[in-house]
Structures are given as structure tokens and as C-alpha cells.
Design an enzyme around this catalytic site. Structure first.
Site, PDB file in Angstrom:
ATOM      1  N   GLU A  96       0.893  -1.325  -0.205  1.00 57.57           N
ATOM      2  CA  GLU A  96      -0.038   0.096  -0.002  1.00 57.57           C
ATOM      3  C   GLU A  96       0.790   1.209  -0.021  1.00 57.57           C
ATOM      4  OE1 GLU A  96      -1.949  -2.866   3.087  1.00 57.57           O
ATOM      5  OE2 GLU A  96      -0.031  -2.697   2.140  1.00 57.57           O
ATOM      6  N   TRP A 129      19.602 -41.639 -11.983  1.00 52.72           N
ATOM      7  CA  TRP A 129      18.667 -40.314 -12.081  1.00 52.72           C
ATOM      8  C   TRP A 129      17.591 -40.619 -12.937  1.00 52.72           C
ATOM      9  CZ3 TRP A 129      18.365 -36.209  -9.710  1.00 52.72           C
ATOM     10  CH2 TRP A 129      17.256 -35.046 -10.060  1.00 52.72           C
ATOM     11  N   LEU A 178      21.514 -30.537  -1.412  1.00 55.26           N
ATOM     12  CA  LEU A 178      20.136 -29.966  -1.391  1.00 55.26           C
ATOM     13  C   LEU A 178      20.397 -28.485  -1.260  1.00 55.26           C
ATOM     14  CD1 LEU A 178      18.598 -31.782   1.853  1.00 55.26           C
ATOM     15  CD2 LEU A 178      18.518 -32.358  -0.855  1.00 55.26           C
ATOM     16  N   CYS A 222      -0.323   0.330   7.851  1.00 52.30           N
ATOM     17  CA  CYS A 222      -0.751   0.525   6.527  1.00 52.30           C
ATOM     18  C   CYS A 222      -2.254   1.212   6.837  1.00 52.30           C
ATOM     19  CB  CYS A 222      -0.768  -0.732   5.587  1.00 52.30           C
ATOM     20  SG  CYS A 222       0.877  -1.195   5.098  1.00 52.30           S
ATOM     21  N   GLY A 240      13.967 -40.266   2.203  1.00 54.34           N
ATOM     22  CA  GLY A 240      13.593 -41.416   1.424  1.00 54.34           C
ATOM     23  C   GLY A 240      12.182 -41.725   1.549  1.00 54.34           C
ATOM     24  N   ARG A 269      22.163 -25.012  -7.506  1.00 54.49           N
ATOM     25  CA  ARG A 269      23.242 -24.724  -8.128  1.00 54.49           C
ATOM     26  C   ARG A 269      22.854 -24.590  -9.758  1.00 54.49           C
ATOM     27  NH1 ARG A 269      23.460 -29.117  -5.064  1.00 54.49           N
ATOM     28  NH2 ARG A 269      23.327 -30.778  -6.821  1.00 54.49           N
ATOM     29  N   ALA A 282      10.631 -38.763  -7.395  1.00 56.80           N
ATOM     30  CA  ALA A 282      10.668 -39.330  -8.696  1.00 56.80           C
ATOM     31  C   ALA A 282      10.567 -40.713  -8.938  1.00 56.80           C
ATOM     32  CB  ALA A 282      11.954 -38.747  -9.367  1.00 56.80           C
ATOM     33  N   LEU A 325       8.853 -40.176   3.424  1.00 55.13           N
ATOM     34  CA  LEU A 325       7.746 -39.760   2.624  1.00 55.13           C
ATOM     35  C   LEU A 325       6.353 -40.420   3.178  1.00 55.13           C
ATOM     36  CD1 LEU A 325       9.435 -39.676  -0.849  1.00 55.13           C
ATOM     37  CD2 LEU A 325       8.299 -37.555   0.491  1.00 55.13           C
TER      38      LEU A 325
END
Length: 352
Positions: free
Chosen positions: A55, A180, A214, A89, A294, A217, A159, A298
């Protein structure tokens, strides 16, 4: 009564607010526009934590300040009522004698939570609320989750292969190189995510087998807080998660200790540790947590129903056998295709 014009200008507030991503946390993203006689005469958004709110920036952008007394101010989140790093505000709006304020959503923070609206109404300012409310809340779902549920917004991420595996069966020290599963574009997306969320967590086995860093990059931005669970503090400083690129928290059963950029936090492992972890992260003002693995970590979050969003990547490879992907019955809300890989998004909270 909410008009199409109100929704049009609130939509612009949301667009502006999004420009503050990665720079305003732990504050919410907020956008504001000022309209006079059907024309936008000022715009602003919260650009950086500790600096002017939306604002204030919108008012500053107005060339002819005399028009403010005949204008409507739109803002995606209730104007703040308290004095913190910046002035109130709501008080500023009353002092400028802006006659009408249109608000997207109510601020869940207890120091505001309707108090900003009370200040405006006490000054005889016309106030309209709830314009594109769902969209405005969704914009700051992390902020709302943190203040209303007293925990971070939890994102699960993994994944899997086309045949439903997240890994080969691997033993520490024996062929520990990770396979991967998805393509390079998906990897870049994950690094982008690391610049946008507050913390990333993995279990002990993931650190031992994958040795993840983690950090971001492949995308410019800040690194997240890194978290791991290490019952008996068996992980040594040779693992990448302990390098000096970011702060790391180790939840364990033995000690409370700060050592450089590493914080050891003791938990009671005779009790369920997930609620304890979330309580600590709340105290640390961590508004979002990505759980990367892992499988056991999860599945624990899934079984407890402690998740808000899941990002499930699927690659084109087949493992035939291995560690099965976590399973839950939710239907994906959105699917994105990236070459030979895809990303499915699942939601488990009322803000989406």
C-alpha cells in the site's frame, strides 16, 4: 457488492504481489493498486522483507496525491494494523483520507486478523472484502498454513520410473550411486524449487546412499535450510549436506548443539518425531518444507496426513524391481509434460 471492476483490479494486485516471491518471506506477498475515476493512478507491491508494504509503494507511485481523497485502494491482503518493521498501513490509509478500500483476503496473523479492517471502518472508510478471496489466499498458502495450522506448508517430492519405482535396492557402501530417473529439465525445476521454499528434508538413508547437497546450483537464488533425521548422529561431516553452502539442522536423539553452520536438535524418539519436527520448524519461522525422501520418510508424512502438496515426477526408464514409489489415493490436479518426463501435482489442503 463485488463488481467485475473490483475483480479486474484485484487480479492486477495478485499479479503485482507475485513479483515479491523469494524476497518477502516470512512476510506474505501483497500487491496494491489505486484507482481514480476508472483509471489506475498508482501501483505497488511488497518488494523485500523489512521494507515498505504494498500500500505504501502504491501511494508513493501516485503523481497527484490530491486525487487520493477521491480514489479506491485495492489490496490483496488486509492492511496491517500493527507497527512492526514498518508503520501501520491501515493507519496510513486513514490519514490520507482514502474513502474506499477493497480487500482480497483477511490477514491470518493474530496481530492483524480483522484489526486493520476495524481501523478503516472506524474512520468511516467504505470497506469491501472477499474479492477473489480464494485466489488471494492461494497466493499466500504458505503464510496461511503457518499462521493457522502452526506448522510449515508441507510439499512432498519424489521421482519414479514408469513401472513405479523410486530407486534400486541399494546397500550403504555397495554400489551406492543413485540412478537419475527424470531428465535435465526436471532437475532444473527442482533447483528452482530450492530457491523458493524455506527448507528441504531427507532421511538418514538418503544422505548415506545419495549424498545430496540440497542446494540450488542450477538456478539463481538463495539456498534452503537443509534438514536430516539422524537418530544416533552417525553421519559425519564428509557428507555434502554438512558443507558451508547452507545451514543444516540435524534432528537426533542425543544432543542439542550448534557447530558452525550445523544445528543439532534433540527430539524424543520414543514418541512420533514428525509433529516434534514441525513444532521446531514453526518456532524457527520456517513457512514451507519440502520432503525429498527417502521412501520411509515420505510414507510417514502421508500416513499422518501431514502434507499439503505433492510433486511426483515420472521418468521414462524401467527398473523392473526396486523400492516402490509411495502411494496415496488422491487424484492429480495438474500434469505437466517435460519431454520424456512428466510432473503430476497433488493437493491435500483447503487453500488450493
Amino acid at each position: 457488492m463485488i463488481s467485475r471492476e473490483d475483480e479486474k483490479y484485484m487480479s492486477r494486485c495478485i499479479e503485482l504481489a507475485q513479483k515479491g516471491i523469494r524476497n518477502v518471506a516470512p512476510n506474505p506477498m501483497v500487491g496494491s493498486v489505486i484507482v481514480h475515476d476508472g483509471k489506475i493512478i498508482g501501483e505497488g507491491y511488497h518488494q523485500k522483507y523489512g521494507e515498505a508494504h504494498a500500500e505504501v509503494n502504491a501511494v508513493k507511485s501516485v503523481n497527484d496525491k490530491s486525487l487520493l481523497k477521491e480514489s479506491t485502494l485495492y489490496v490483496s491482503l488486509e492492511p496491517c494494523a500493527h507497527v512492526g518493521k514498518t508503520p501501520s498501513c491501515a493507519k496510513m490509509i486513514t490519514e490520507l483520507e482514502i474513502p474506499k478500500v477493497v480487500i482480497g483476503s483477511i490477514d491470518p496473523y493474530f496481530k492483524v486478523a480483522g484489526k486493520g479492517i476495524e481501523i478503516l471502518k472506524s474512520a468511516k472508510i467504505e470497506v469491501i472484502t472477499g474479492v477473489l478471496e480464494k485466489e488471494c489466499i492461494n497466493l499466500n498458502k504458505r503464510f496461511y498454513t503457518y499462521h493457522q495450522k502452526k506448522r510449515p506448508y508441507i510439499i512432498l517430492k519424489w521421482a519414479k520410473t514408469r513401472d513405479g519405482f523410486i530407486d534400486y535396492i541399494r546397500e550403504p557402501g555397495i554400489d551406492t550411486k543413485a540412478a537419475w530417473i527424470t531428465n535435465e529439465h526436471c532437475k532444473t525445476l527442482v533447483h528452482k524449487l530450492r530457491t523458493e521454499e524455506d527448507a528441504f528434508m531427507v532421511g538418514t538413508n538418503t544422505v548415506i546412499l545419495d549424498n545430496p547437497q540440497l542446494t540450488a546450483r542450477k538456478w539463481a537464488g538463495k539456498n534452503p535450510l537443509r534438514i536430516t533425521i539422524d537418530l544416533n548422529c552417525q553421519l559425519d561431516n564428509s557428507y555434502k549436506i554438512f558443507d558451508d553452502q547452507a545451514h543444516t539442522v540435524v534432528f537426533n536423539n542425543l544432543k542439542d548443539e550448534n557447530k558452525g553452520n550445523i544445528s543439532y536438535i534433540k527430539l524424543d524418539f520414543t514418541q512420533n518425531i514428525i509433529p516434534q519436527i514441525l513444532e521446531v520448524l514453526y518456532e524457527l519461522e520456517i513457512q514451507s518444507l519440502v520432503v525429498e525422501g527417502g521412501s520411509q520418510t515420505l510414507e510417514t508424512f502421508i500416513s499422518l496426513g501431514l502434507w499439503d502438496e505433492a510433486l511426483v515426477f515420472t521418468g521414462n526408464s524401467l527398473f523392473i524391481k526396486g523400492v516402490k514409489s509411495p502411494f496415496f489415493a488422491n487424484i492429480s490436479a495438474e500434469t505437466k509434460i517435460f519431454g520424456d518426463s512428466k510432473l503430476e501435482l497433488f493437493y491435500n489442503n483447503e487453500y488450493v
